[in-house]
Design a protein around this motif. Sequence first.
Motif, mmCIF file in Angstrom:
data_model
loop_
_atom_site.group_PDB
_atom_site.id
_atom_site.type_symbol
_atom_site.label_atom_id
_atom_site.label_comp_id
_atom_site.label_asym_id
_atom_site.label_seq_id
_atom_site.Cartn_x
_atom_site.Cartn_y
_atom_site.Cartn_z
ATOM 1 N N LEU A 135 0.837 -1.204 0.000
ATOM 2 C CA LEU A 135 0.000 0.000 0.000
ATOM 3 C C LEU A 135 0.871 1.252 0.000
ATOM 4 O O LEU A 135 0.576 2.228 -0.700
ATOM 5 N N PHE A 136 1.983 1.228 0.746
ATOM 6 C CA PHE A 136 2.903 2.363 0.720
ATOM 7 C C PHE A 136 3.526 2.516 -0.662
ATOM 8 O O PHE A 136 3.719 3.642 -1.158
ATOM 9 N N ALA A 137 3.850 1.404 -1.296
ATOM 10 C CA ALA A 137 4.420 1.472 -2.641
ATOM 11 C C ALA A 137 3.423 2.089 -3.623
ATOM 12 O O ALA A 137 3.809 2.857 -4.519
ATOM 13 N N LEU A 138 2.154 1.776 -3.451
ATOM 14 C CA LEU A 138 1.120 2.333 -4.329
ATOM 15 C C LEU A 138 1.003 3.845 -4.163
ATOM 16 O O LEU A 138 0.944 4.587 -5.149
ATOM 17 N N VAL A 139 0.955 4.316 -2.918
ATOM 18 C CA VAL A 139 0.751 5.758 -2.721
ATOM 19 C C VAL A 139 1.974 6.561 -3.137
ATOM 20 O O VAL A 139 1.865 7.779 -3.375
ATOM 21 N N ALA A 140 3.123 5.915 -3.235
ATOM 22 C CA ALA A 140 4.337 6.630 -3.631
ATOM 23 C C ALA A 140 4.425 6.835 -5.139
ATOM 24 O O ALA A 140 5.289 7.587 -5.615
ATOM 25 N N ARG A 141 3.556 6.192 -5.907
ATOM 26 C CA ARG A 141 3.607 6.274 -7.375
ATOM 27 C C ARG A 141 2.545 7.241 -7.874
ATOM 28 O O ARG A 141 1.342 6.991 -7.758
ATOM 29 N N ALA A 142 2.998 8.351 -8.461
ATOM 30 C CA ALA A 142 2.080 9.416 -8.873
ATOM 31 C C ALA A 142 1.089 8.960 -9.941
ATOM 32 O O ALA A 142 0.006 9.528 -10.072
ATOM 33 N N GLU A 143 1.444 7.930 -10.714
ATOM 34 C CA GLU A 143 0.546 7.491 -11.783
ATOM 35 C C GLU A 143 -0.636 6.667 -11.279
ATOM 36 O O GLU A 143 -1.578 6.393 -12.038
ATOM 37 N N VAL A 144 -0.620 6.259 -10.017
ATOM 38 C CA VAL A 144 -1.727 5.474 -9.467
ATOM 39 C C VAL A 144 -2.901 6.411 -9.171
ATOM 40 O O VAL A 144 -2.744 7.388 -8.432
ATOM 41 N N PRO A 145 -4.069 6.146 -9.738
ATOM 42 C CA PRO A 145 -5.215 7.027 -9.488
ATOM 43 C C PRO A 145 -5.748 6.868 -8.054
ATOM 44 O O PRO A 145 -5.578 5.826 -7.418
ATOM 45 N N GLU A 146 -6.365 7.921 -7.571
ATOM 46 C CA GLU A 146 -7.090 7.889 -6.289
ATOM 47 C C GLU A 146 -6.229 7.381 -5.142
ATOM 48 O O GLU A 146 -6.658 6.585 -4.307
ATOM 49 N N ARG A 147 -5.003 7.873 -5.083
ATOM 50 C CA ARG A 147 -4.108 7.466 -4.000
ATOM 51 C C ARG A 147 -4.585 7.977 -2.640
ATOM 52 O O ARG A 147 -4.232 7.412 -1.602
ATOM 53 N N GLY A 148 -5.378 9.054 -2.653
ATOM 54 C CA GLY A 148 -5.896 9.564 -1.386
ATOM 55 C C GLY A 148 -6.693 8.510 -0.641
ATOM 56 O O GLY A 148 -6.613 8.402 0.596
ATOM 57 N N GLU A 149 -7.459 7.696 -1.357
ATOM 58 C CA GLU A 149 -8.245 6.645 -0.712
ATOM 59 C C GLU A 149 -7.349 5.549 -0.140
ATOM 60 O O GLU A 149 -7.674 4.933 0.883
ATOM 61 N N ILE A 150 -6.204 5.320 -0.793
ATOM 62 C CA ILE A 150 -5.269 4.318 -0.270
ATOM 63 C C ILE A 150 -4.591 4.848 0.989
ATOM 64 O O ILE A 150 -4.365 4.099 1.949
ATOM 65 N N VAL A 151 -4.283 6.150 1.011
ATOM 66 C CA VAL A 151 -3.733 6.744 2.236
ATOM 67 C C VAL A 151 -4.745 6.610 3.373
ATOM 68 O O VAL A 151 -4.385 6.262 4.507
ATOM 69 N N GLU A 152 -6.014 6.878 3.085
ATOM 70 C CA GLU A 152 -7.052 6.743 4.112
ATOM 71 C C GLU A 152 -7.129 5.308 4.627
ATOM 72 O O GLU A 152 -7.344 5.077 5.824
ATOM 73 N N LEU A 153 -6.953 4.345 3.726
ATOM 74 C CA LEU A 153 -6.949 2.940 4.141
ATOM 75 C C LEU A 153 -5.770 2.666 5.072
ATOM 76 O O LEU A 153 -5.925 1.999 6.105
ATOM 77 N N LEU A 154 -4.606 3.193 4.750
ATOM 78 C CA LEU A 154 -3.439 3.018 5.624
ATOM 79 C C LEU A 154 -3.671 3.648 6.999
ATOM 80 O O LEU A 154 -3.315 3.069 8.027
ATOM 81 N N VAL A 155 -4.271 4.820 7.013
ATOM 82 C CA VAL A 155 -4.570 5.482 8.292
ATOM 83 C C VAL A 155 -5.515 4.618 9.118
ATOM 84 O O VAL A 155 -5.334 4.445 10.330
ATOM 85 N N SER A 156 -6.519 4.054 8.473
ATOM 86 C CA SER A 156 -7.461 3.201 9.190
ATOM 87 C C SER A 156 -6.778 1.952 9.733
ATOM 88 O O SER A 156 -7.024 1.539 10.870
ATOM 89 N N ILE A 157 -5.904 1.365 8.939
ATOM 90 C CA ILE A 157 -5.182 0.175 9.399
ATOM 91 C C ILE A 157 -4.289 0.519 10.591
ATOM 92 O O ILE A 157 -4.195 -0.230 11.566
ATOM 93 N N GLY A 158 -3.647 1.694 10.539
ATOM 94 C CA GLY A 158 -2.750 2.095 11.614
ATOM 95 C C GLY A 158 -3.462 2.520 12.881
ATOM 96 O O GLY A 158 -2.846 2.592 13.948
ATOM 97 N N GLY A 159 -4.745 2.775 12.805
ATOM 98 C CA GLY A 159 -5.502 3.180 13.983
ATOM 99 C C GLY A 159 -5.375 4.666 14.230
ATOM 100 O O GLY A 159 -4.468 5.338 13.734
#
Length: 667
Positions: A66-90
């Motif tokens: 998931l971190f690798a995905l958010v680091a790649r600018a070409e991946v669409p809708e990375r904001g939602e993946i960041v939100e998923l990481l935040v939720s996983i981290g508590g």
Amino acid sequence: MFTGIDEVDWASMRHAYGSAEDVPGLLRGLASADAAEREIALDGMYGAVHHQGDVYDSTLACVPFLFALVARAEVPERGEIVELLVSIGGDGEVPEDGAYAMARTAVRSGAEVFERLTGDADAAVRGAAARAVVRFLDDPAHVLSLLRERIRVERDDRVLLALAEGLGFLARHHPGHATEAVDLLEAQSAPPFGPGLRLAALGQLAGCAPGRLPADLVPTVVRLLRERSEHRPVAPCEPDRPDTDTLVGRLRRLRPSDEEGSQLLRTLHTALGDRVDDRIALLNGQLTSPDPTDRCNAVWMSMGLIGEWRGDHSEPVALIGAQLGTEEGRLLEAATSVLEGLFELALPAADDLASLVTRRPDLWVQPVERGVFWLGGPLKALARCGDPRAVPVLGEVLAGSDVPDELGRVVRHLGQTAAPLVPALRERLASVPLDTSDVYDRAAPLMTALGELGDRDSVPLVLRLLLGVPEDYRSRDALAEAGLRTLGALGAAAREATPVVRRLLEGGSAVAAADSLWAIEGDAELVLPVLIRALEGDGAGRLGAAADVLARMGPVAEPAVDGLRRRIGASHLWERKSVACALWRIAGDTELALPVLRDAWAENVRTRVPIAECIAAMGPEGVALHDLLRTELAAPRRHTAPEGYGMHDVFTDERLLDVCRETLTDA
């Protein structure tokens, strides 16, 4: 970005629905060029890998990818993946152990990625990263400096909102830096900053430093809200999204069209807490906004205020009613839905409800599925507030082909003004087939309505159901008890049913039959043995039900006192409550009853209405518990609020307040 993904032994890991061997496909789906595929993958992540916030071994294994995905600018809708990481981290608000602690550590280890993303070209990524960095970067001084700099250069209102939230989080969780964070928030709550950031800053100040709020908070917020609306784009700036049948998709479609504005005001309302007068004034300002989006947000927020806090809600309710004249679908739906849950508190909106019901017959009945219908929200709200203008419309619905089963339930709120509906209700009850699986759902509300309206001519129809339903019908006992309650409500007028009711004194409906027979004949010698036997039994609910009947019988039930005393220590709280009320009303046994009732009142708020009714029934002898009633009336919060609030909780709380007031007035 997926380097090493196939080397992970996913098949040996688990998620909410079993083997995690499908997780690589979900991760790859998050990077898909197809928007629908991305949404389905995100739904799978939340639905299985991070199901309801749970953390599995597969969840932990996903974090590096998931971190690798958010680091790649070409991946669409990375904001939602960041939100998923935040939720996983508590969120850091609750104690963490085991897998949750490991998840937090894993997400914290990538916090530098979040810091870089606060300057990303994508505003959604910047906003999500701002919420992440304050939670996972272990250097509050550096985080504060970062937020200060980002606020200086940021121009997107949504990101500014996230940055203000970050300052509020920092102030609450890092006391050593709270003064600096609050100073920044106070500065941002004033000119020359724009209305969006000023609103966000005020909301955070209300939560972490209420003493720093301006004295004219409410008029300031209303003015800023209107300024913000004037500058808001007419159309949402987000791209079109796929219409997928996923939880993520459904939640997205339910979001208000101005989610950021809604969040701003929710933050303020939450922070104001029990300042009910201020919150009502704020809500009134929102509900009179020239922007329908602001008014729609306000309508939805009103249920949070009215559902949790007591007060004079007549003005906001009237303003909600005023929204019913709109042609804007979301606003109309919101206003209708809220008024439907207010029962008598919706009276200030009755004229607007009646106008809408007259204007829109298409809203009288709503199809749910094949052959199943619900009563439309506007008509239900009008009937629930007791307005007689609902009666002729309900009559037209009863005369139609699509009659909702729940119609009988709203009749009780109309009292005797619903008497003209009796012939149609009776005809409807007569037409209920005896051999269908939904006979209880269709018949029970109708029987209840006819019983409350005192229709003695419905007795043969009730007997038809009691005698005619097949022996193997799965809800036979429930149907019998509904019929017996109806006969009991009719009292002596149901005397022709006595032979049938007596036969039911043996079997699963014995207590309900005894209750009904007591109401019809008043024969204590006949019903007491049945009720006393029920006191000694272990059938689910029988002890409490029998005690409730004995309490209504009063002193004539004295032969049951010994049995009641033996059960005062019953394991179930509700049973102890019923036994205590019965002992008090039959024998005046305050020594045993009072401690039990006090404990039940404090332990389970749902017992308060029946306990208050018991105190009321005791008249002057109930003075020993009047302090409970006075304390309840003085409380600003609804008694059900600690458990959240549901559709009927406002109605239940208003009933409790009415009983408390009437009892203390009569004392």
